[in-house]
Scaffold this active site. Structure first.
Site, PDB file in Angstrom:
ATOM      1  N   ALA A  61      -1.404 -33.289  -9.062  1.00  0.00           N
ATOM      2  CA  ALA A  61      -0.753 -34.596  -9.116  1.00  0.00           C
ATOM      3  C   ALA A  61      -0.976 -35.215 -10.493  1.00  0.00           C
ATOM      4  O   ALA A  61      -1.931 -34.900 -11.185  1.00  0.00           O
ATOM      5  CB  ALA A  61      -1.316 -35.506  -8.031  1.00  0.00           C
ATOM      6  N   LYS A  65       4.867 -37.890 -10.944  1.00  0.00           N
ATOM      7  CA  LYS A  65       4.429 -38.996 -10.098  1.00  0.00           C
ATOM      8  C   LYS A  65       5.476 -39.424  -9.084  1.00  0.00           C
ATOM      9  O   LYS A  65       5.142 -39.860  -7.978  1.00  0.00           O
ATOM     10  CB  LYS A  65       4.042 -40.194 -10.973  1.00  0.00           C
ATOM     11  N   THR A  85       0.308 -39.586  -8.043  1.00  0.00           N
ATOM     12  CA  THR A  85      -0.041 -40.400  -6.887  1.00  0.00           C
ATOM     13  C   THR A  85       1.027 -41.472  -6.656  1.00  0.00           C
ATOM     14  O   THR A  85       1.469 -42.136  -7.589  1.00  0.00           O
ATOM     15  CB  THR A  85      -1.413 -41.058  -7.097  1.00  0.00           C
ATOM     16  N   ASN A 110      -6.973 -40.494 -19.881  1.00  0.00           N
ATOM     17  CA  ASN A 110      -5.909 -41.386 -19.417  1.00  0.00           C
ATOM     18  C   ASN A 110      -6.495 -42.532 -18.613  1.00  0.00           C
ATOM     19  O   ASN A 110      -7.523 -42.395 -17.956  1.00  0.00           O
ATOM     20  CB  ASN A 110      -4.867 -40.611 -18.593  1.00  0.00           C
ATOM     21  N   PHE A 114      -2.215 -45.456 -11.664  1.00  0.00           N
ATOM     22  CA  PHE A 114      -1.237 -45.248 -10.578  1.00  0.00           C
ATOM     23  C   PHE A 114       0.119 -45.878 -10.897  1.00  0.00           C
ATOM     24  O   PHE A 114       0.731 -46.544 -10.065  1.00  0.00           O
ATOM     25  CB  PHE A 114      -1.753 -45.815  -9.253  1.00  0.00           C
ATOM     26  N   SER A 173      -9.529 -41.738  -8.497  1.00  0.00           N
ATOM     27  CA  SER A 173      -9.099 -42.143  -9.833  1.00  0.00           C
ATOM     28  C   SER A 173     -10.044 -43.212 -10.365  1.00  0.00           C
ATOM     29  O   SER A 173     -10.366 -44.168  -9.656  1.00  0.00           O
ATOM     30  CB  SER A 173      -7.675 -42.699  -9.804  1.00  0.00           C
ATOM     31  N   ASN A 175      -9.253 -45.295 -12.621  1.00  0.00           N
ATOM     32  CA  ASN A 175      -8.429 -46.279 -13.326  1.00  0.00           C
ATOM     33  C   ASN A 175      -7.896 -47.408 -12.452  1.00  0.00           C
ATOM     34  O   ASN A 175      -7.159 -48.274 -12.934  1.00  0.00           O
ATOM     35  CB  ASN A 175      -7.264 -45.568 -14.014  1.00  0.00           C
ATOM     36  N   THR A 176      -8.241 -47.409 -11.173  1.00  0.00           N
ATOM     37  CA  THR A 176      -7.942 -48.522 -10.279  1.00  0.00           C
ATOM     38  C   THR A 176      -9.273 -49.133  -9.860  1.00  0.00           C
ATOM     39  O   THR A 176     -10.072 -48.467  -9.186  1.00  0.00           O
ATOM     40  CB  THR A 176      -7.164 -48.059  -9.029  1.00  0.00           C
ATOM     41  N   LYS A 215      -9.285 -35.914  -2.297  1.00  0.00           N
ATOM     42  CA  LYS A 215      -9.571 -35.639  -3.708  1.00  0.00           C
ATOM     43  C   LYS A 215     -10.725 -36.504  -4.169  1.00  0.00           C
ATOM     44  O   LYS A 215     -10.668 -37.734  -4.088  1.00  0.00           O
ATOM     45  CB  LYS A 215      -8.338 -35.901  -4.571  1.00  0.00           C
ATOM     46  N   SER A 243     -11.844 -31.377  -8.858  1.00  0.00           N
ATOM     47  CA  SER A 243     -12.080 -32.801  -8.759  1.00  0.00           C
ATOM     48  C   SER A 243     -11.045 -33.538  -9.580  1.00  0.00           C
ATOM     49  O   SER A 243     -10.226 -32.934 -10.285  1.00  0.00           O
ATOM     50  CB  SER A 243     -13.464 -33.136  -9.330  1.00  0.00           C
ATOM     51  N   ASN A 244     -11.143 -34.865  -9.526  1.00  0.00           N
ATOM     52  CA  ASN A 244     -10.343 -35.721 -10.382  1.00  0.00           C
ATOM     53  C   ASN A 244     -10.969 -35.753 -11.784  1.00  0.00           C
ATOM     54  O   ASN A 244     -11.871 -34.975 -12.086  1.00  0.00           O
ATOM     55  CB  ASN A 244     -10.271 -37.131  -9.781  1.00  0.00           C
ATOM     56  N   THR A 245     -10.510 -36.670 -12.615  1.00  0.00           N
ATOM     57  CA  THR A 245     -11.040 -36.785 -13.974  1.00  0.00           C
ATOM     58  C   THR A 245     -12.462 -37.352 -13.975  1.00  0.00           C
ATOM     59  O   THR A 245     -12.914 -37.947 -12.996  1.00  0.00           O
ATOM     60  CB  THR A 245     -10.134 -37.680 -14.824  1.00  0.00           C
TER      61      THR A 245
END
Length: 364
Positions: A61, A65, A85, A110, A114, A173, A175-176, A215, A243-245
């Site tokens: 993902a 998007k 996402t 990044n 989202f 994520s 970033n949220t 995730k 995993s995610n970032t």
């Protein structure tokens, strides 16, 4: 990478990352992206969680998007594609600039947040696609300003139940604000209870019970990883994506870009994410599907993930640095390894190096 692909990458790298990404989406949509034909070999076929995949290499993902080009990505040789996402309502994400290339490290930072056009836009696209093209999963998230983030995830299950082949619950994520808090034990239990209830309700209507993957972040401590393993098993989801970032900046050579906030992906994430993958495999045994993500850009990297416990492997940053032939090159390389090792099927490599990876120390 071919000479032509290398020139194409250099030209794209002259553009701002989001501009280059938009051009790539448009080129894929128009059928203008050259790539070798997909590698077809029955030894690569992977059957997990009610899914039959032609090979275990997936598009993660983040690239598509809004479900604009899933079938075009499948034609590049990916065994499956994950869109999103996607959040219930459209949202712009964080202010630009918010994507930063680190070419010396073959990495990206990044802080997109989202950005997407919302459920209805993605649903309309998925309704129009031919499902004969292959497996497409939907990665669902929560709006930044949502009053009930758990309800946002349940809404995603309901919305996409007729067009998805599987779901990914993205709670990782960075970033949220506050999103990663949903990985905590009690919050995760509430979320998975709601999501699986929504899945069962949808199945009673569609007649098809779709798989759910969770995730997670690569920055969890041992206690949090224990909780993820226990909750995933207790709530009978099918698997976990590791995993995610990462928020870590260990080992980066580009010290200026390293100061940017956001999640780091690409080669520097490979070791950390693979250690976490192996540690989770050791906790959950063989019952859960694990998908390895982070720093995959070659057949060797993909095979390492499988040996460390992955049933499937995903990539995104590898596409940026290796070009549109990356899935073809990885699957071709895996076939060559199968030939050289005399191994019957790709799944036979799984878990052969779990302990070796799980016992490695994480660099802070």
């Amino acid at each position: 990478m071919s000479f032509t692909a290398d020139i194409g990458r250099q030209l794209l790298f002259l553009l701002q990352p989001e501009t280059a990404h938009g051009l790539a989406i448009r080129a894929l949509s128009a059928g203008l992206v050259p790539a070798p034909p997909p590698v077809r070999d029955k030894r690569l076929e992977t059957r997990v969680a009610n899914l039959i995949l032609p090979n275990p290499i997936g598009m993660a993902a983040g690239f598509d998007k809004d479900a604009e080009v899933p079938n075009a990505l499948l034609q590049l040789g990916f065994g499956f594609v994950e869109i999103g996402t996607v959040t219930p309502k459209p949202q712009a994400g964080n202010p630009q600039p918010r994507i930063f290339r680190l070419p010396e490290d073959e990495a990206v930072i990044n802080r997109l947040g989202f950005n997407n056009r919302g459920h209805e836009a993605a649903l309309a696209k998925l309704k129009k696609r031919s499902r004969r093209a292959g497996i497409v999963g939907v990665n669902i998230g929560a709006n930044k300003d949502s009053d009930d983030r758990v309800a946002d995830y349940a809404a995603g299950i309901k919305t996409f139940a007729t067009v998805a082949d599987y779901f990914t619950i993205n709670v990782s994520s960075p970033n949220t604000p506050g999103l990663r808090d949903l990985q905590a034990r009690e919050s995760l239990a509430e979320l998975l209870k709601s999501v699986t209830a929504a899945r069962e309700a949808a199945a009673s209507i569609t007649g098809k019970r779709l798989s759910v993957f969770l995730k997670i972040a690569p920055d969890l401590d041992e206690a949090a990883l224990d909780d993820v393993a226990e909750m995933a098993l207790a709530h009978a989801i099918e698997g976990v994506i590791v995993s995610n970032t990462t928020l870590s900046r260990v080992g980066l050579t580009d010290s200026d870009k390293a100061r940017e906030t956001g999640g780091l992906s690409g080669r520097p994430l490979f070791e950390r994410s693979t250690i976490m993958l192996a540690r989770l495999r050791r906790r959950v045994g063989t019952s859960l599907v694990l998908i390895g993500v982070g720093g995959v850009d070659s057949a060797e990297a993909a095979l390492t993930k499988i040996k460390a416990g992955a049933d499937l492997v995903q990539l995104y940053t590898g596409l940026i640095y290796r070009g549109p032939a990356v899935a073809h090159d990885i699957t071709k390389g895996l076939v060559e390894r199968l030939d050289a090792d005399g191994v019957a099927v790709i799944a036979d490599y799984r878990d052969t190096e779990v302990d070796a990876w799980a016992d490695l120390a994480l660099t802070a």
